[in-house]
Design a protein around this motif. Structure first.
Motif, PDB file in Angstrom:
ATOM      1  N   LEU A   1      -3.200  12.838   2.120  1.00 28.28           N
ATOM      2  CA  LEU A   1      -2.530  11.985   1.158  1.00 28.28           C
ATOM      3  C   LEU A   1      -1.029  12.128   1.346  1.00 28.28           C
ATOM      4  O   LEU A   1      -0.496  13.239   1.248  1.00 28.28           O
ATOM      5  N   ILE A   2      -0.385  10.999   1.613  1.00 33.19           N
ATOM      6  CA  ILE A   2       1.067  10.982   1.790  1.00 33.19           C
ATOM      7  C   ILE A   2       1.676  10.239   0.604  1.00 33.19           C
ATOM      8  O   ILE A   2       1.324   9.078   0.355  1.00 33.19           O
ATOM      9  N   ILE A   3       2.526  10.896  -0.145  1.00 31.64           N
ATOM     10  CA  ILE A   3       3.191  10.298  -1.305  1.00 31.64           C
ATOM     11  C   ILE A   3       4.668  10.164  -0.984  1.00 31.64           C
ATOM     12  O   ILE A   3       5.305  11.129  -0.547  1.00 31.64           O
ATOM     13  N   THR A   4       5.221   8.960  -1.190  1.00 36.67           N
ATOM     14  CA  THR A   4       6.637   8.748  -0.893  1.00 36.67           C
ATOM     15  C   THR A   4       7.504   9.599  -1.812  1.00 36.67           C
ATOM     16  O   THR A   4       7.078  10.027  -2.896  1.00 36.67           O
ATOM     17  N   GLU A   5       8.741   9.785  -1.394  1.00 41.06           N
ATOM     18  CA  GLU A   5       9.634  10.671  -2.135  1.00 41.06           C
ATOM     19  C   GLU A   5       9.888  10.169  -3.562  1.00 41.06           C
ATOM     20  O   GLU A   5       9.986  10.965  -4.494  1.00 41.06           O
ATOM     21  N   ASP A   6       9.961   8.849  -3.716  1.00 42.66           N
ATOM     22  CA  ASP A   6      10.173   8.295  -5.059  1.00 42.66           C
ATOM     23  C   ASP A   6       8.858   8.177  -5.843  1.00 42.66           C
ATOM     24  O   ASP A   6       8.861   7.763  -7.004  1.00 42.66           O
ATOM     25  N   ARG A   7       7.763   8.521  -5.208  1.00 39.03           N
ATOM     26  CA  ARG A   7       6.418   8.536  -5.811  1.00 39.03           C
ATOM     27  C   ARG A   7       5.914   7.160  -6.212  1.00 39.03           C
ATOM     28  O   ARG A   7       4.930   7.033  -6.922  1.00 39.03           O
ATOM     29  N   LYS A   8       6.526   6.120  -5.754  1.00 38.12           N
ATOM     30  CA  LYS A   8       6.105   4.775  -6.150  1.00 38.12           C
ATOM     31  C   LYS A   8       4.997   4.230  -5.269  1.00 38.12           C
ATOM     32  O   LYS A   8       4.433   3.169  -5.557  1.00 38.12           O
ATOM     33  N   SER A   9       4.671   4.909  -4.223  1.00 36.83           N
ATOM     34  CA  SER A   9       3.554   4.485  -3.391  1.00 36.83           C
ATOM     35  C   SER A   9       2.969   5.692  -2.656  1.00 36.83           C
ATOM     36  O   SER A   9       3.604   6.751  -2.573  1.00 36.83           O
ATOM     37  N   SER A  10       1.773   5.491  -2.154  1.00 35.88           N
ATOM     38  CA  SER A  10       1.108   6.563  -1.417  1.00 35.88           C
ATOM     39  C   SER A  10       0.188   5.947  -0.366  1.00 35.88           C
ATOM     40  O   SER A  10      -0.125   4.747  -0.408  1.00 35.88           O
ATOM     41  N   THR A  11      -0.237   6.771   0.576  1.00 32.97           N
ATOM     42  CA  THR A  11      -1.153   6.336   1.617  1.00 32.97           C
ATOM     43  C   THR A  11      -2.246   7.381   1.805  1.00 32.97           C
ATOM     44  O   THR A  11      -1.943   8.576   1.951  1.00 32.97           O
ATOM     45  N   LEU A  12      -3.465   6.920   1.759  1.00 37.30           N
ATOM     46  CA  LEU A  12      -4.603   7.785   2.086  1.00 37.30           C
ATOM     47  C   LEU A  12      -4.899   7.612   3.566  1.00 37.30           C
ATOM     48  O   LEU A  12      -5.027   6.487   4.054  1.00 37.30           O
ATOM     49  N   ILE A  13      -5.022   8.704   4.267  1.00 39.48           N
ATOM     50  CA  ILE A  13      -5.285   8.658   5.699  1.00 39.48           C
ATOM     51  C   ILE A  13      -6.619   9.327   6.011  1.00 39.48           C
ATOM     52  O   ILE A  13      -6.829  10.503   5.679  1.00 39.48           O
ATOM     53  N   LEU A  14      -7.509   8.544   6.612  1.00 44.03           N
ATOM     54  CA  LEU A  14      -8.741   9.104   7.177  1.00 44.03           C
ATOM     55  C   LEU A  14      -8.476   9.246   8.665  1.00 44.03           C
ATOM     56  O   LEU A  14      -8.392   8.245   9.377  1.00 44.03           O
ATOM     57  N   PRO A  15      -8.331  10.449   9.174  1.00 47.52           N
ATOM     58  CA  PRO A  15      -7.780  10.623  10.531  1.00 47.52           C
ATOM     59  C   PRO A  15      -8.645  10.066  11.655  1.00 47.52           C
ATOM     60  O   PRO A  15      -8.125   9.563  12.640  1.00 47.52           O
ATOM     61  N   HIS A  16      -9.939  10.145  11.515  1.00 46.85           N
ATOM     62  CA  HIS A  16     -10.839   9.645  12.562  1.00 46.85           C
ATOM     63  C   HIS A  16     -12.001   8.932  11.862  1.00 46.85           C
ATOM     64  O   HIS A  16     -13.036   9.529  11.593  1.00 46.85           O
ATOM     65  N   ALA A  17     -11.792   7.672  11.538  1.00 42.96           N
ATOM     66  CA  ALA A  17     -12.768   6.950  10.730  1.00 42.96           C
ATOM     67  C   ALA A  17     -14.098   6.811  11.464  1.00 42.96           C
ATOM     68  O   ALA A  17     -14.142   6.581  12.685  1.00 42.96           O
ATOM     69  N   THR A  18     -15.175   6.930  10.717  1.00 38.28           N
ATOM     70  CA  THR A  18     -16.520   6.701  11.247  1.00 38.28           C
ATOM     71  C   THR A  18     -17.170   5.567  10.464  1.00 38.28           C
ATOM     72  O   THR A  18     -16.668   5.141   9.417  1.00 38.28           O
ATOM     73  N   LEU A  19     -18.294   5.099  10.953  1.00 40.76           N
ATOM     74  CA  LEU A  19     -18.993   4.008  10.274  1.00 40.76           C
ATOM     75  C   LEU A  19     -19.358   4.402   8.850  1.00 40.76           C
ATOM     76  O   LEU A  19     -19.404   3.558   7.952  1.00 40.76           O
ATOM     77  N   ARG A  20     -19.609   5.692   8.630  1.00 38.03           N
ATOM     78  CA  ARG A  20     -19.982   6.158   7.296  1.00 38.03           C
ATOM     79  C   ARG A  20     -18.817   6.155   6.312  1.00 38.03           C
ATOM     80  O   ARG A  20     -19.009   6.372   5.118  1.00 38.03           O
ATOM     81  N   ASP A  21     -17.607   5.906   6.809  1.00 36.07           N
ATOM     82  CA  ASP A  21     -16.453   5.793   5.917  1.00 36.07           C
ATOM     83  C   ASP A  21     -16.300   4.396   5.355  1.00 36.07           C
ATOM     84  O   ASP A  21     -15.394   4.147   4.538  1.00 36.07           O
ATOM     85  N   THR A  22     -17.138   3.464   5.765  1.00 34.91           N
ATOM     86  CA  THR A  22     -17.113   2.129   5.178  1.00 34.91           C
ATOM     87  C   THR A  22     -17.453   2.236   3.700  1.00 34.91           C
ATOM     88  O   THR A  22     -18.526   2.728   3.337  1.00 34.91           O
ATOM     89  N   ALA A  23     -16.520   1.797   2.845  1.00 37.51           N
ATOM     90  CA  ALA A  23     -16.675   2.008   1.404  1.00 37.51           C
ATOM     91  C   ALA A  23     -15.556   1.278   0.674  1.00 37.51           C
ATOM     92  O   ALA A  23     -14.640   0.728   1.293  1.00 37.51           O
ATOM     93  N   VAL A  24     -15.626   1.295  -0.641  1.00 35.96           N
ATOM     94  CA  VAL A  24     -14.516   0.847  -1.476  1.00 35.96           C
ATOM     95  C   VAL A  24     -13.712   2.084  -1.866  1.00 35.96           C
ATOM     96  O   VAL A  24     -14.275   3.059  -2.372  1.00 35.96           O
ATOM     97  N   TYR A  25     -12.412   2.027  -1.628  1.00 32.98           N
ATOM     98  CA  TYR A  25     -11.527   3.159  -1.899  1.00 32.98           C
ATOM     99  C   TYR A  25     -10.649   2.831  -3.106  1.00 32.98           C
ATOM    100  O   TYR A  25      -9.980   1.802  -3.138  1.00 32.98           O
ATOM    101  N   TYR A  26     -10.678   3.725  -4.067  1.00 31.63           N
ATOM    102  CA  TYR A  26      -9.939   3.519  -5.309  1.00 31.63           C
ATOM    103  C   TYR A  26      -8.767   4.492  -5.405  1.00 31.63           C
ATOM    104  O   TYR A  26      -8.946   5.707  -5.257  1.00 31.63           O
ATOM    105  N   CYS A  27      -7.609   3.954  -5.671  1.00 36.35           N
ATOM    106  CA  CYS A  27      -6.426   4.752  -5.955  1.00 36.35           C
ATOM    107  C   CYS A  27      -6.252   4.761  -7.474  1.00 36.35           C
ATOM    108  O   CYS A  27      -6.211   3.702  -8.096  1.00 36.35           O
ATOM    109  N   ILE A  28      -6.178   5.925  -8.067  1.00 28.27           N
ATOM    110  CA  ILE A  28      -6.121   6.063  -9.527  1.00 28.27           C
ATOM    111  C   ILE A  28      -4.956   6.967  -9.871  1.00 28.27           C
ATOM    112  O   ILE A  28      -4.795   8.039  -9.281  1.00 28.27           O
TER     113      ILE A  28
END
Lengths: 113, 114
Positions: free
Chosen positions: A62-89
């Protein structure tokens, strides 16, 4: 809890990194960023959370910007089983997990062979 | 294995016929809650419980009842189901004291009310 904005859908090739963005421009100082995912109508699954520092666990980074107004979730080596709905809360309380989770529409991630 | 279980997983019923969806967790969690998931509306919280004998309404409690007589169980009761309660239901639990930051969700109960 602060509102989040995520792209409706994203694609990723198997084996490549999947980078899922989330905007939370109204986040407060005591609010944490959580990520959950839901695989095909199964129960949502916790992935990771953070306050302001970058975080990594066995599932993702999880990378959060310095101002905390945005973030990025990183799946480093995606597989077919990572197909899903991803929720940021975004919610108060990183030291405790109880309390309502407010799910938005999330990002549908499709991992292709 | 640490888990949240729900029963039944699938249920088709008729309007007005009382039903109960059970939820049980084996992690000694204090907090439990129920969500419903509908297309275009996402997951919405119905009821939650902070501990035994302590329950409170979530965002969409109308038409539902809950009870928390034991720490591990949190059944969802529909006294007189109606078609607008056709939905996918999830039970969740978490600890107030373990320091873990995740909520654990059950596998879901797909309910159809005719």
């Amino acid at each position: 809890d602060a509102k989040t904005t995520q792209p409706t859908s994203m694609d990723c090739a198997e084996g490549r990194a999947a980078n899922l963005p989330c905007n939370h421009s109204t986040i407060s100082g005591n609010e944490y960023v959580y990520w959950y995912r839901q695989i095909h109508s199964q129960g949502p699954q916790y992935i990771i959370h953070g306050l302001k520092n970058n975080e990594t666990n066995e599932m993702a980074s999880l990378i959060i910007t310095e101002d905390r107004k945005s973030s990025t979730l990183i799946l480093p080596h995606a597989t077919l089983r990572d197909t899903a709905v991803y929720y940021c809360i975004v919610r108060v309380g990183g030291g405790t997990s109880y309390g309502k989770l407010t799910f938005g529409q999330g990002t549908i991630l499709t991992v292709h062979p | 294995e640490a888990q949240v279980t729900q029963n039944p997983r699938y249920l088709i019923t008729v309007t007005g016929k009382k039903l109960t969806v059970t939820c049980s967790q084996n992690m000694n969690h204090e907090y439990m809650s129920w969500y419903r998931q509908d297309p275009g509306l996402g997951l919405r919280q119905i009821y939650y419980s902070m501990n035994v004998e302590v329950t409170d309404k979530g965002d969409v409690p109308e038409g539902y009842k809950v009870s928390r007589k034991e720490k591990r169980n949190f059944p969802l009761i529909l006294e007189s189901p109606s078609p607008n309660q056709t939905s996918l239901y999830f039970c969740a639990s978490s600890s107030r004291t373990s320091g873990r930051n995740e909520q654990f969700f059950g596998p879901g109960t797909r309910l159809t009310v005719l």
